[in-house]
Design an enzyme around this catalytic site. Structure first.
Site, mmCIF file in Angstrom:
data_model
loop_
_atom_site.group_PDB
_atom_site.id
_atom_site.type_symbol
_atom_site.label_atom_id
_atom_site.label_comp_id
_atom_site.label_asym_id
_atom_site.label_seq_id
_atom_site.Cartn_x
_atom_site.Cartn_y
_atom_site.Cartn_z
ATOM 1 N N TRP A 69 0.824 -1.198 0.000
ATOM 2 C CA TRP A 69 0.000 0.000 0.000
ATOM 3 C C TRP A 69 0.869 1.264 0.000
ATOM 4 C CZ3 TRP A 69 -4.939 -1.113 -1.211
ATOM 5 C CH2 TRP A 69 -5.380 -2.424 -0.975
ATOM 6 N N SER A 70 0.717 2.151 0.957
ATOM 7 C CA SER A 70 1.376 3.457 0.853
ATOM 8 C C SER A 70 2.873 3.460 1.136
ATOM 9 C CB SER A 70 0.679 4.483 1.751
ATOM 10 O OG SER A 70 -0.537 4.876 1.174
ATOM 11 N N VAL A 71 3.431 2.349 1.588
ATOM 12 C CA VAL A 71 4.893 2.264 1.643
ATOM 13 C C VAL A 71 5.460 2.437 0.229
ATOM 14 C CG1 VAL A 71 6.848 0.729 2.151
ATOM 15 C CG2 VAL A 71 4.958 0.912 3.766
ATOM 16 N N LYS A 73 4.848 4.719 -1.715
ATOM 17 C CA LYS A 73 5.186 6.134 -1.912
ATOM 18 C C LYS A 73 6.674 6.403 -1.714
ATOM 19 C CE LYS A 73 0.724 8.224 -0.607
ATOM 20 N NZ LYS A 73 -0.133 7.031 -0.498
#
Length: 372
Positions: A69-71, A73
């Protein structure tokens, strides 16, 4: 000491608390996960355990991949920082210099660094965006280019849950002619031998640990911002979307990355090793320091909590990094030249989920011991 028979891998004796912490999480009911701690670009912890499926029939393997998921980014940010270090991308110029269509609707003065620091005023799309829309990069980026900012860019921050990746990714595409996934593979993960992918090829599907929703939830469980009852950014991405083949194939540079704890720790180690790991230089020491230059400190309008943002990473005291929906986390500490990564397929309710922090803290004594 808990029974660590189920924990595979290796660890330095100074870091026995780390596999113990992972064992505790599995004992508490988690399906599976892995942890890596790298110091000076080399592993001092590389462990995994549990199962890759909700039915607990497939053991987690050394090369099990999981959606983080947002890791994701932080991997997209690394690509942007590499381009900035090379002089191919200037973070202090308007986005429209690279992406002319972006100058619409009052965004002429939005700077590249505003995209990286969640201050661009585009935390979500105007109107509805379905998960299927996210698979059409040209459409969702065109919508962002045409959209007016929700606040004066650069003055406030609001977590750009999914939009950040498309915004930064489009700039990378305009500068290099390649999407984030391709650039990452060519310039970062390929040279380093890091098993991380944005836009996962079908040949890796058999290694993926599907996301397991929190207890008493099903696959319709949707992403929510911490402390919020509304879906994060209103996008309503569900567990079942993240578990779909379409999601794996898509290039969603804020959220659709798949990898191992080891792969993230290896790639992000360049940030604490002056830009080079194992003889492979990705950027200069000064280029690394850009990451933790504070761009914003204050209340995040979307998350509803105080934050500090650097260039593509969240800042936390002397460390920086980011976490993902579902519990995965990367934490980078320049002073200790260390990176701690925890990845898991097991979701917990966000307000109750402190697992990543527990894993980071479990590594702390070992890191202190290395300094003695």
């Amino acid at each position: 000491m808990p029974d660590m028979a189920d924990i595979q891998g290796s660890y330095d004796d100074l870091f026995t608390a780390v596999p113990e912490a992972l064992c505790d999480l599995l004992d508490a009911g988690d399906a599976g996960g892995s942890v890596a701690v790298y110091v000076d670009g080399e592993p001092v912890v590389d462990v995994w355990g549990g199962h890759a499926d909700a039915g607990r029939t497939i053991p987690w393997q050394r090369d099990t991949l999981v959606g983080v998921w947002s890791v994701t980014k932080t991997m997209t940010a690394l690509c942007a920082l590499i381009l900035a270090d090379r002089g191919d991308l200037d973070v202090d110029v308007p986005v429209a210099r690279y992406w002319p269509e972006f100058a619409a609707a009052g965004k002429e003065q939005v700077l590249v660094r505003h995209l990286l620091s969640h201050t661009a005023g585009l935390p979500d799309w105007d109107g509805t965006v379905t998960p299927e829309d996210l698979y059409d990069r040209e459409s969702v980026t065109a919508r962002l280019a045409a959209q007016a900012p929700w606040w004066e860019p650069g003055t406030e921050a609001g977590y750009h849950s999914l939009t950040q990746g498309f915004l930064v990714g489009e700039v990378i595409r305009r500068v290099t002619g390649r999407g984030v996934g391709e650039f990452l593979a060519e310039q970062v993960t390929g040279p380093l031998g890091a098993d991380f992918h944005i836009g996962l090829p079908a040949e890796h599907d058999h290694r993926v640990a599907l996301t397991v929703p929190p207890p008493h939830r099903d696959e319709d469980y949707a992403a929510r911002a911490p402390g919020s009852t509304a879906p994060a950014g209103g996008n309503g991405v569900r567990v079942r979307d993240g578990n779909s083949v379409a999601w794996r194939r898509a290039e969603i540079p804020a959220a659709s990355g798949f990898g191992t704890a080891r792969s993230i720790a290896l790639a992000q180690s360049v940030m604490v090793c002056g830009g080079a790991v194992r003889g492979t230089r990705l950027l200069s020491a000064a280029g690394c320091e850009r990451a933790w230059q504070e761009q914003f400190a204050g209340q995040d309008r979307i998350l509803g909590m105080p934050v500090r943002y650097g260039l593509g990473y969240g800042l936390f005291g002397t460390t920086y990094g980011w976490g993902g929906w579902g519990g995965s986390l990367v934490m980078i500490e320049p002073e200790a030249r260390s990176v701690v990564v925890y990845v898991t397929n097991q979701m917990r309710e966000p307000e109750e989920d402190t697992r990543g922090l527990e894993v980071v803290m479990s590594a702390y004594d070992g890191l202190q011991g290395l300094r003695v």
